[in-house]
Design a protein around this motif. Structure first.
Motif, PDB file in Angstrom:
ATOM      1  N   MET A  31       0.852  -1.188   0.000  1.00  0.00           N
ATOM      2  CA  MET A  31       0.000   0.000   0.000  1.00  0.00           C
ATOM      3  C   MET A  31       0.891   1.242   0.000  1.00  0.00           C
ATOM      4  O   MET A  31       1.562   1.541   0.988  1.00  0.00           O
ATOM      5  N   CYS A  32       0.932   1.940  -1.128  1.00  0.00           N
ATOM      6  CA  CYS A  32       1.786   3.121  -1.294  1.00  0.00           C
ATOM      7  C   CYS A  32       1.145   4.350  -0.653  1.00  0.00           C
ATOM      8  O   CYS A  32      -0.069   4.513  -0.678  1.00  0.00           O
ATOM      9  N   GLY A  33       1.962   5.221  -0.078  1.00  0.00           N
ATOM     10  CA  GLY A  33       1.476   6.454   0.535  1.00  0.00           C
ATOM     11  C   GLY A  33       0.756   6.222   1.845  1.00  0.00           C
ATOM     12  O   GLY A  33       0.014   7.085   2.315  1.00  0.00           O
ATOM     13  N   SER A  34       0.994   5.076   2.470  1.00  0.00           N
ATOM     14  CA  SER A  34       0.240   4.700   3.666  1.00  0.00           C
ATOM     15  C   SER A  34       0.468   5.625   4.853  1.00  0.00           C
ATOM     16  O   SER A  34      -0.389   5.706   5.739  1.00  0.00           O
ATOM     17  N   VAL A  35       1.560   6.350   4.868  1.00  0.00           N
ATOM     18  CA  VAL A  35       1.815   7.274   5.977  1.00  0.00           C
ATOM     19  C   VAL A  35       0.698   8.319   6.096  1.00  0.00           C
ATOM     20  O   VAL A  35       0.454   8.862   7.168  1.00  0.00           O
ATOM     21  N   ASN A  36      -0.018   8.561   5.009  1.00  0.00           N
ATOM     22  CA  ASN A  36      -1.089   9.562   4.989  1.00  0.00           C
ATOM     23  C   ASN A  36      -2.484   8.989   5.257  1.00  0.00           C
ATOM     24  O   ASN A  36      -3.462   9.728   5.213  1.00  0.00           O
ATOM     25  N   TYR A  37      -2.590   7.684   5.503  1.00  0.00           N
ATOM     26  CA  TYR A  37      -3.894   7.058   5.674  1.00  0.00           C
ATOM     27  C   TYR A  37      -4.279   7.002   7.150  1.00  0.00           C
ATOM     28  O   TYR A  37      -3.425   6.920   8.030  1.00  0.00           O
ATOM     29  N   ASP A  38      -5.588   6.999   7.411  1.00  0.00           N
ATOM     30  CA  ASP A  38      -6.055   6.957   8.800  1.00  0.00           C
ATOM     31  C   ASP A  38      -5.826   5.567   9.405  1.00  0.00           C
ATOM     32  O   ASP A  38      -5.706   4.572   8.691  1.00  0.00           O
ATOM     33  N   ALA A  39      -5.758   5.518  10.725  1.00  0.00           N
ATOM     34  CA  ALA A  39      -5.432   4.289  11.460  1.00  0.00           C
ATOM     35  C   ALA A  39      -6.418   3.152  11.181  1.00  0.00           C
ATOM     36  O   ALA A  39      -6.004   1.990  11.071  1.00  0.00           O
ATOM     37  N   ASP A  40      -7.703   3.469  11.060  1.00  0.00           N
ATOM     38  CA  ASP A  40      -8.700   2.422  10.806  1.00  0.00           C
ATOM     39  C   ASP A  40      -8.471   1.749   9.455  1.00  0.00           C
ATOM     40  O   ASP A  40      -8.570   0.528   9.335  1.00  0.00           O
ATOM     41  N   TYR A  41      -8.175   2.550   8.427  1.00  0.00           N
ATOM     42  CA  TYR A  41      -7.928   1.976   7.108  1.00  0.00           C
ATOM     43  C   TYR A  41      -6.662   1.108   7.134  1.00  0.00           C
ATOM     44  O   TYR A  41      -6.636   0.019   6.571  1.00  0.00           O
ATOM     45  N   LYS A  42      -5.622   1.613   7.802  1.00  0.00           N
ATOM     46  CA  LYS A  42      -4.374   0.844   7.889  1.00  0.00           C
ATOM     47  C   LYS A  42      -4.609  -0.506   8.557  1.00  0.00           C
ATOM     48  O   LYS A  42      -4.107  -1.535   8.096  1.00  0.00           O
ATOM     49  N   LYS A  43      -5.374  -0.515   9.624  1.00  0.00           N
ATOM     50  CA  LYS A  43      -5.659  -1.761  10.337  1.00  0.00           C
ATOM     51  C   LYS A  43      -6.425  -2.722   9.432  1.00  0.00           C
ATOM     52  O   LYS A  43      -6.105  -3.910   9.348  1.00  0.00           O
ATOM     53  N   LYS A  44      -7.422  -2.191   8.736  1.00  0.00           N
ATOM     54  CA  LYS A  44      -8.237  -3.007   7.832  1.00  0.00           C
ATOM     55  C   LYS A  44      -7.382  -3.618   6.724  1.00  0.00           C
ATOM     56  O   LYS A  44      -7.490  -4.809   6.412  1.00  0.00           O
ATOM     57  N   ILE A  45      -6.511  -2.822   6.156  1.00  0.00           N
ATOM     58  CA  ILE A  45      -5.707  -3.282   5.027  1.00  0.00           C
ATOM     59  C   ILE A  45      -4.627  -4.272   5.480  1.00  0.00           C
ATOM     60  O   ILE A  45      -4.297  -5.217   4.770  1.00  0.00           O
ATOM     61  N   GLN A  46      -4.096  -4.081   6.685  1.00  0.00           N
ATOM     62  CA  GLN A  46      -3.117  -5.032   7.201  1.00  0.00           C
ATOM     63  C   GLN A  46      -3.764  -6.385   7.494  1.00  0.00           C
ATOM     64  O   GLN A  46      -3.108  -7.418   7.363  1.00  0.00           O
ATOM     65  N   GLN A  47      -5.034  -6.386   7.859  1.00  0.00           N
ATOM     66  CA  GLN A  47      -5.753  -7.640   8.070  1.00  0.00           C
ATOM     67  C   GLN A  47      -5.913  -8.412   6.764  1.00  0.00           C
ATOM     68  O   GLN A  47      -6.110  -9.618   6.767  1.00  0.00           O
ATOM     69  N   LYS A  48      -5.789  -7.711   5.642  1.00  0.00           N
ATOM     70  CA  LYS A  48      -5.835  -8.349   4.323  1.00  0.00           C
ATOM     71  C   LYS A  48      -4.426  -8.694   3.833  1.00  0.00           C
ATOM     72  O   LYS A  48      -4.212  -8.941   2.650  1.00  0.00           O
ATOM     73  N   ASN A  49      -3.453  -8.635   4.741  1.00  0.00           N
ATOM     74  CA  ASN A  49      -2.044  -8.974   4.454  1.00  0.00           C
ATOM     75  C   ASN A  49      -1.342  -7.990   3.529  1.00  0.00           C
ATOM     76  O   ASN A  49      -0.420  -8.363   2.807  1.00  0.00           O
ATOM     77  N   TYR A  50      -1.766  -6.747   3.529  1.00  0.00           N
ATOM     78  CA  TYR A  50      -1.028  -5.711   2.805  1.00  0.00           C
ATOM     79  C   TYR A  50       0.158  -5.265   3.645  1.00  0.00           C
ATOM     80  O   TYR A  50       0.100  -5.240   4.871  1.00  0.00           O
ATOM     81  N   ILE A  51       1.215  -4.880   2.966  1.00  0.00           N
ATOM     82  CA  ILE A  51       2.366  -4.249   3.608  1.00  0.00           C
ATOM     83  C   ILE A  51       2.162  -2.746   3.468  1.00  0.00           C
ATOM     84  O   ILE A  51       1.792  -2.264   2.394  1.00  0.00           O
ATOM     85  N   LEU A  52       2.403  -1.994   4.518  1.00  0.00           N
ATOM     86  CA  LEU A  52       2.327  -0.536   4.447  1.00  0.00           C
ATOM     87  C   LEU A  52       3.698  -0.006   4.070  1.00  0.00           C
ATOM     88  O   LEU A  52       4.705  -0.389   4.666  1.00  0.00           O
ATOM     89  N   ASP A  53       3.756   0.903   3.111  1.00  0.00           N
ATOM     90  CA  ASP A  53       5.061   1.395   2.666  1.00  0.00           C
ATOM     91  C   ASP A  53       5.694   2.373   3.645  1.00  0.00           C
ATOM     92  O   ASP A  53       6.778   2.885   3.397  1.00  0.00           O
TER      93      ASP A  53
END
Length: 190
Positions: A27-49
């Motif tokens: 997930m590119c640009g993840s530093v700018n995303y809200d905590a809830d979205y980051k948690k949701k996307i990590q549960q789908k096995n995404y790596i945050l950049d």
């Protein structure tokens, strides 16, 4: 190329539309995303950049190159490659048995005449051809056609010399290369 680690470069609400073997979703640009979205996307096995050595905070300037930078700095696979949430490799190209260390593989199968539709910033649906022009202008389109029709693209000193005199560059972000060549290309971009 079964030993390739393939990074799918994604954005918020623009998740991958196709899965390819050995694919890791980044997930590119993840530093700018809200905590809830980051948690949701990590549960789908995404790596945050924003993890590891990164330039996630520069995403608004460099886009998917932040994902390329992340894979360069944080992956040590022998072969590394990228696709994007809307652009994919043909499986026959990914299953090549012979790999040459001094070659950058780019997809011949990417056909912008038969686009996958995508929506940009909530506006009208654009095909890949129009998306390319929207984001990069039409200048590089002839080069894109030429490169997409060649079998293997070797980085030559002539290519590097051409890059040195350019006042801007829109590097192609979908390729596969062995670690040594991948490092060289990323050093040029750095």
């Amino acid at each position: 190329m079964r030993d390739v680690t393939l990074y799918c470069l994604c954005y918020k609400d623009r998740e991958y539309k196709s899965f390819q073997f050995n694919q890791k979703n980044l997930m590119c640009g993840s530093v700018n995303y809200d905590a809830d979205y980051k948690k949701k996307i990590q549960q789908k096995n995404y790596i945050l950049d924003e993890e590891g050595d990164n330039i996630s905070h520069l995403n608004s300037f460099f886009g998917q190159l932040c994902g390329l930078y992340w894979s360069w700095k944080n992956d040590n696979s022998e072969w590394v490659g990228t696709n994007t949430y809307r652009l994919f490799w043909n499986n026959s190209e990914l299953s090549l048995k012979e790999k040459k260390d001094n070659v950058i593989y780019i997809p011949k199968s990417l056909d912008i005449k038969n686009p996958i539709n995508d929506q940009i910033a909530g506006k009208k649906i654009l095909n890949l051809y129009d998306q390319y022009i929207f984001y990069h202008g039409s200048v590089g389109l002839e080069l894109l056609y030429k490169l997409s029709n060649e079998n293997n693209i070797s980085v030559t000193s002539n290519m590097i010399d051409i890059l040195k005199v350019q006042d801007h560059i829109h590097p192609y972000n979908m390729f596969i290369a062995n670690r040594k060549l991948y490092d060289k290309l990323c050093e040029i971009l750095d």
